[in-house]
Enzyme design. Sequence first.
Site, PDB file in Angstrom:
ATOM      1  N   PHE A  40       0.861  -1.186   0.000  1.00 47.80           N
ATOM      2  CA  PHE A  40       0.000   0.000   0.000  1.00 47.80           C
ATOM      3  C   PHE A  40       0.900   1.240   0.000  1.00 47.80           C
ATOM      4  O   PHE A  40       1.855   1.310   0.777  1.00 47.80           O
ATOM      5  CB  PHE A  40      -0.923  -0.019   1.218  1.00 47.80           C
ATOM      6  CG  PHE A  40      -2.015   1.009   1.153  1.00 47.80           C
ATOM      7  CD1 PHE A  40      -3.130   0.797   0.363  1.00 47.80           C
ATOM      8  CD2 PHE A  40      -1.921   2.201   1.853  1.00 47.80           C
ATOM      9  CE1 PHE A  40      -4.140   1.748   0.283  1.00 47.80           C
ATOM     10  CE2 PHE A  40      -2.919   3.162   1.776  1.00 47.80           C
ATOM     11  CZ  PHE A  40      -4.032   2.940   0.990  1.00 47.80           C
ATOM     12  N   ASP A  53       1.110  -4.393   8.846  1.00 44.62           N
ATOM     13  CA  ASP A  53      -0.053  -3.534   8.615  1.00 44.62           C
ATOM     14  C   ASP A  53      -1.275  -4.451   8.478  1.00 44.62           C
ATOM     15  O   ASP A  53      -1.326  -5.312   7.594  1.00 44.62           O
ATOM     16  CB  ASP A  53       0.178  -2.706   7.342  1.00 44.62           C
ATOM     17  CG  ASP A  53      -0.928  -1.680   7.091  1.00 44.62           C
ATOM     18  OD1 ASP A  53      -2.060  -1.899   7.560  1.00 44.62           O
ATOM     19  OD2 ASP A  53      -0.651  -0.681   6.401  1.00 44.62           O
ATOM     20  N   ARG A  74     -12.755  -4.221  -7.272  1.00 39.19           N
ATOM     21  CA  ARG A  74     -12.712  -4.853  -5.954  1.00 39.19           C
ATOM     22  C   ARG A  74     -14.115  -4.943  -5.376  1.00 39.19           C
ATOM     23  O   ARG A  74     -14.851  -3.958  -5.377  1.00 39.19           O
ATOM     24  CB  ARG A  74     -11.903  -3.988  -4.980  1.00 39.19           C
ATOM     25  CG  ARG A  74     -10.469  -4.253  -4.903  1.00 39.19           C
ATOM     26  CD  ARG A  74      -9.787  -3.602  -3.700  1.00 39.19           C
ATOM     27  NE  ARG A  74     -10.381  -2.404  -3.138  1.00 39.19           N
ATOM     28  CZ  ARG A  74      -9.839  -1.693  -2.167  1.00 39.19           C
ATOM     29  NH1 ARG A  74      -8.693  -2.064  -1.630  1.00 39.19           N
ATOM     30  NH2 ARG A  74     -10.423  -0.606  -1.696  1.00 39.19           N
TER      31      ARG A  74
END
Length: 380
Positions: A94, A165, A339
């Site tokens: 990310f 994360d 998504r």
Amino acid sequence: MDGNSLGSLPKITTKRLKQVLQKEWGEGMIGSWSNAGWFDSPIKVGDKIAPLIGAKKGEVIVADTTSVNIYKALCAAISLQKGRKIMLSEAGNFPTDLYMMQGIEAFSDGQLEAKVVEPDAILDNLNEDVAVLLLTQVHYKTAAIKDMKTITKKAHEKGVLVVWDLSHSVGSIEVELSKCKVDFAVGCGYKFLNGGPGAPAFIYVAKRHQKRALPILAGWMGHQDPFAFTDAYTPSPDIARFRCGTPGILGMAALECGVDLFAQTTIGDLRKKAMQLSRLFIELMAQECREYGFELASPNEDTKRAGHVAFRHIEGHGIYQAIKKEGIISDFRTPDILRFGITPMYLRFQDIYKVVQLIKQVMETKAWDRAEYKIRAAIT
Ligand SMILES: *Cc1c(COP(=O)(O)O)cnc(C)c1O
């Protein structure tokens, strides 16, 4: 279909926020810092998140944003690793994770290096120069799940500390921070935790590191005695040193409502239903939309895929816009990824049927093929 990006509004949140506004703030005023438990809420809500990620009481605190917590966790890890200069992560992580490393590098005047390698080269790049490994457990594009236990173990064998994360993991899959001996972790409040737009995030620091890890953002609320108002900073000996300034209580209250919903079920049960919903979605897409050129971008194996299903399609952006026009919200990740969030807490099996039927209709009628859909929206 985008609860992995912004979880839905729980009914209880509206009621609770009204109470916080009218009673706690409106009537209780400043007294609510103690009387309504505002001051301790970062620790209290952190302790409620802890069981969702396999952490212990006193290891999680709610504070700041995920990005800020990544910065705090990286610096805390580096502070424990004298003589090591590399922050390691993978290409395609990310962006904020990589940017935080690059920002620290830029400030360090050559003392630290942000190193980004291809995902399959991570293990080969673990060595005595690496201070910290920063990885995301569930990939934001594909939902592929990383093997936290093995990677953490391999990092520790080389003396490397790890920051995980958990933004797309928490509230979606079973996470075992203690069992995997994870050093640091961060995660997001507004995705599967349903904490609301811009909800506060959290940071996990293993008990064994808490006394020594440097709180880089040495704010007054992380001081061992904030209300002594001393000139010199002495950090709290526990997780409280990772708080910085005054917490936003409205956001905190909304996050707590979202987190409290998890007490009514188990992550195991949610995960089971999510896998069934995702399997149904993938199979229905294969059955109903075979001729339309969708390519599964997520792992096909249920146990390797977390809480969303991604498809590649060259006309992905138009398809995303066309189904949104019909009331189905998904999201689009450039250049070609659609998504679909699979949030078992509020998605039903019949919803999956409806979505696939709509996608089929959009493909049959070419509803995606409109000039205005060719322009990519600034926010997708
Ligand atoms: C959503 C997400 C974030 C979000 O960071 P913010 O500071 O809340 O904007 C960070 N990391 C990952 C992997 C994410 O998926």
